[in-house]
Design a protein around this motif. Structure first.
Motif, short mmCIF file in Angstrom:
data_model
loop_
_atom_site.label_atom_id
_atom_site.label_comp_id
_atom_site.label_asym_id
_atom_site.label_seq_id
_atom_site.Cartn_x
_atom_site.Cartn_y
_atom_site.Cartn_z
N LYS A 38 -0.08 -11.30 -4.58
CA LYS A 38 -1.22 -10.62 -5.23
C LYS A 38 -2.27 -10.21 -4.20
O LYS A 38 -2.74 -9.08 -4.20
N ASP A 39 -2.65 -11.15 -3.32
CA ASP A 39 -3.76 -10.91 -2.40
C ASP A 39 -3.41 -10.01 -1.22
O ASP A 39 -4.26 -9.27 -0.73
N TYR A 40 -2.16 -10.07 -0.74
CA TYR A 40 -1.81 -9.35 0.47
C TYR A 40 -0.87 -8.17 0.26
O TYR A 40 -0.73 -7.32 1.13
N TYR A 41 -0.20 -8.13 -0.89
CA TYR A 41 0.76 -7.06 -1.14
C TYR A 41 0.49 -6.33 -2.45
O TYR A 41 1.38 -5.75 -3.04
N ASN A 42 -0.76 -6.38 -2.91
CA ASN A 42 -1.18 -5.67 -4.12
C ASN A 42 -0.28 -5.96 -5.32
O ASN A 42 -0.01 -5.09 -6.13
N THR A 101 7.81 -4.37 -4.15
CA THR A 101 8.26 -3.31 -3.24
C THR A 101 7.60 -3.46 -1.87
O THR A 101 8.27 -3.35 -0.84
N GLN A 102 6.31 -3.76 -1.85
CA GLN A 102 5.62 -3.95 -0.57
C GLN A 102 6.12 -5.19 0.17
O GLN A 102 6.23 -5.20 1.39
N VAL A 103 6.46 -6.24 -0.57
CA VAL A 103 6.99 -7.46 0.05
C VAL A 103 8.35 -7.17 0.69
O VAL A 103 8.59 -7.52 1.85
N VAL A 104 9.22 -6.51 -0.05
CA VAL A 104 10.55 -6.17 0.48
C VAL A 104 10.40 -5.24 1.68
O VAL A 104 11.09 -5.40 2.69
N ASN A 105 9.48 -4.29 1.59
CA ASN A 105 9.24 -3.37 2.70
C ASN A 105 8.79 -4.14 3.94
O ASN A 105 9.23 -3.84 5.06
N PHE A 106 7.93 -5.13 3.77
CA PHE A 106 7.48 -5.94 4.90
C PHE A 106 8.66 -6.59 5.60
O PHE A 106 8.80 -6.54 6.82
#
Length: 124
Positions: free
Chosen positions: A83-87, A91-96
């Protein structure tokens, strides 16, 4: 879910591992050099105040045990991180992880399988 300090997490990991114990039992689980008794006792009392650790009194001694499971704490911390770092975006977590190349092919296959299972559940 409350976020713990590194010192508090260390004690919780020990308590999750041993199930319950007195301060001396917790200190025994530390590598050498062992922390001072009073330091460990103070941190455990803070964990009791945070309702993360409970205790049973035996006269002047207290046996401590976790009130929160490792799984529940981990889940809460991971949810907070996403929630705090990947909105709040998977999708943003997997992208990271894909950009940092921290997943090997076997792990990617497992992630894909899990996502396919999740997709079936949502559609099913």
């Amino acid at each position: 879910m409350v976020t713990l300090t590194k010192a508090e997490e260390k004690i919780m990991k020990i308590l999750w591992g041993i199930g319950k114990g007195f301060i001396k039992d917790i200190i025994e689980q530390y590598p050498d050099p062992k922390p001072p008794y009073n330091s460990v006792s103070t941190i455990v009392r803070v964990l009791v105040q945070k309702d993360i650790v409970g205790f049973k009194a035996y006269g002047n001694s207290h046996q401590y045990y976790p009130l929160v499971t490792k799984e529940a704490y981990s889940k809460g911390q991971l949810s907070r991180l996403v929630k705090d770092y990947y909105n709040n975006s998977l999708t943003q977590v997997v992208n990271f992880f894909s950009e940092s190349k921290k997943l090997d092919e076997k792990e990617l296959d497992e992630v894909m399988r899990m996502l396919e299972d999740l997709k079936k559940q949502k559609n099913g």
